[in-house]
Design an enzyme around this catalytic site. Structure first.
Site, PDB file in Angstrom:
ATOM      1  N   ASP A   6      34.643  34.642  24.791  1.00  0.00           N
ATOM      2  CA  ASP A   6      35.739  34.045  25.558  1.00  0.00           C
ATOM      3  C   ASP A   6      35.268  33.848  26.992  1.00  0.00           C
ATOM      4  OD1 ASP A   6      38.256  33.200  26.489  1.00  0.00           O
ATOM      5  OD2 ASP A   6      38.808  35.265  27.001  1.00  0.00           O
ATOM      6  N   GLY A   8      35.967  32.948  30.514  1.00  0.00           N
ATOM      7  CA  GLY A   8      37.060  32.798  31.460  1.00  0.00           C
ATOM      8  C   GLY A   8      36.555  32.458  32.843  1.00  0.00           C
ATOM      9  N   ASN A   9      37.472  32.261  33.762  1.00  0.00           N
ATOM     10  CA  ASN A   9      37.088  31.897  35.119  1.00  0.00           C
ATOM     11  C   ASN A   9      36.424  33.046  35.866  1.00  0.00           C
ATOM     12  OD1 ASN A   9      38.116  29.069  35.604  1.00  0.00           O
ATOM     13  ND2 ASN A   9      39.972  30.031  34.833  1.00  0.00           N
ATOM     14  N   ASN A  11      35.374  36.273  34.066  1.00  0.00           N
ATOM     15  CA  ASN A  11      34.457  37.009  33.192  1.00  0.00           C
ATOM     16  C   ASN A  11      34.225  36.280  31.877  1.00  0.00           C
ATOM     17  OD1 ASN A  11      34.045  39.700  34.631  1.00  0.00           O
ATOM     18  ND2 ASN A  11      36.269  39.614  34.540  1.00  0.00           N
ATOM     19  N   VAL A  13      33.940  37.416  28.214  1.00  0.00           N
ATOM     20  CA  VAL A  13      34.230  38.597  27.403  1.00  0.00           C
ATOM     21  C   VAL A  13      33.766  38.346  25.978  1.00  0.00           C
ATOM     22  CG1 VAL A  13      36.011  40.203  26.630  1.00  0.00           C
ATOM     23  CG2 VAL A  13      36.241  39.075  28.852  1.00  0.00           C
ATOM     24  N   GLY A 107      44.755  25.564  27.708  1.00  0.00           N
ATOM     25  CA  GLY A 107      43.499  26.297  27.644  1.00  0.00           C
ATOM     26  C   GLY A 107      43.265  26.883  26.263  1.00  0.00           C
ATOM     27  N   ASP A 109      41.914  29.625  25.568  1.00  0.00           N
ATOM     28  CA  ASP A 109      42.255  31.048  25.540  1.00  0.00           C
ATOM     29  C   ASP A 109      43.724  31.249  25.208  1.00  0.00           C
ATOM     30  OD1 ASP A 109      42.939  29.840  27.976  1.00  0.00           O
ATOM     31  OD2 ASP A 109      42.643  31.672  29.144  1.00  0.00           O
ATOM     32  N   ASP A 129      49.653  36.881  29.935  1.00  0.00           N
ATOM     33  CA  ASP A 129      48.220  37.129  30.100  1.00  0.00           C
ATOM     34  C   ASP A 129      47.900  37.288  31.590  1.00  0.00           C
ATOM     35  OD1 ASP A 129      45.435  37.186  30.080  1.00  0.00           O
ATOM     36  OD2 ASP A 129      45.266  35.679  28.508  1.00  0.00           O
ATOM     37  N   THR A 184      48.316  49.031  55.711  1.00  0.00           N
ATOM     38  CA  THR A 184      47.997  47.672  55.259  1.00  0.00           C
ATOM     39  C   THR A 184      47.739  47.615  53.756  1.00  0.00           C
ATOM     40  OG1 THR A 184      47.041  47.160  57.418  1.00  0.00           O
ATOM     41  CG2 THR A 184      46.464  45.700  55.593  1.00  0.00           C
TER      42      THR A 184
END
Length: 256
Positions: A6, A8-9, A11, A13, A107, A109, A129, A184
């Protein structure tokens, strides 16, 4: 063995399934300009470190939301395994057990998520997701994928604040001790994590009202585990849902 990849943007996987059970999983950072040769070295090393023989892998399924990586990954697979992978895309969708109205706009995915959710739970489903983007995929009990809602992912939102402000750092995504940040880091975590709690709960309420009838909500994606303690409207947590969908698609098409 079946190898599911898979892309992805953030990772890539990967999962290795033996007799329909995941035996190994690993992930590497997505680098859009890597070559097939570079990926071959990475995959050869990863598989060897897990004592996986290349000839044991007889089914390979690929999903990608990064178009520039499809060709080098395909070339890597051909060099490493000597076979063509099954690449999930619009030409396969008519053969799946789900209906997709806009096949060129969704997509792969999310399609894999929908296939897995429908296969496991049958009834109305919403897949949330938590990835680079936060997506809500609505699937009717009859298998019709109605559509998707998309928002920036938690890390994407945090990075945007950090990159576009002079004094706000990029901090870890974690549940803060209070919605009122006393420093912060906690202020950013309160705004992002607790703010997204409200976003998720509201969108789920509205999507459920449009689906009508009992609806299961499935959480997946890398940051889903961060949100589980603060959102109580998830029915299931399926961290491997996308890989599960790719496995189902692969097993279906390799039998044909």
């Amino acid at each position: 063995m079946l190898l599911a990849i898979d892309i992805g943007n953030s990772n890539v996987v990967c999962g290795l399934s033996d007799n329909n059970h995941w035996t190994e999983q690993f992930r590497i950072h997505t680098v859009a300009n890597k070559t097939a040769d570079e990926y071959e070295v990475i995959y050869r090393t990863l598989l060897a470190s897990r004592n996986i023989k290349l000839e044991e892998v007889d089914k390979i399924v690929v999903s990608s939301v990064v178009p520039s990586l499809i060709l080098p990954i395909r070339e890597m697979i051909k060099k490493l395994f000597g076979k063509e992978p099954l690449v999930v895309g619009p030409e396969l969708y008519p053969k799946l057990n789900i209906g997709i109205k806009n096949p060129y706009e969704i997509g792969t995915d999310l399609v894999a998520n929908a296939v897995a959710a429908h296969n496991k739970y049958k009834g109305n489903c919403i897949v949330v997701d938590f990835g680079t983007a936060l997506t809500f995929t609505a699937i009717k009990a009859d298998g019709n994928l109605l559509g998707v809602s998309i928002a920036p992912g938690l890390k994407t939102a945090m990075a945007s604040l950090s990159q576009n402000t002079a004094k706000l750092p990029n901090v870890d995504i974690a549940v803060p001790p209070s919605c009122i940040g006393k420093n912060t880091t906690h202020a950013l975590q309160a705004g992002i994590v607790m703010g997204y709690k409200g976003l998720v709960e509201y969108l789920l309420k509205e999507i459920k009202s449009e689906l009508e009838g009992d609806t299961r909500v499935i959480a997946t994606g890398g940051l889903s585990k961060v949100m589980l303690p603060v959102i109580d409207c998830f029915d299931h947590h399926e961290p491997d849902l996308t890989l599960d969908g790719l496995k189902i698609i692969g097993n279906q098409f390799y039998k044909q």
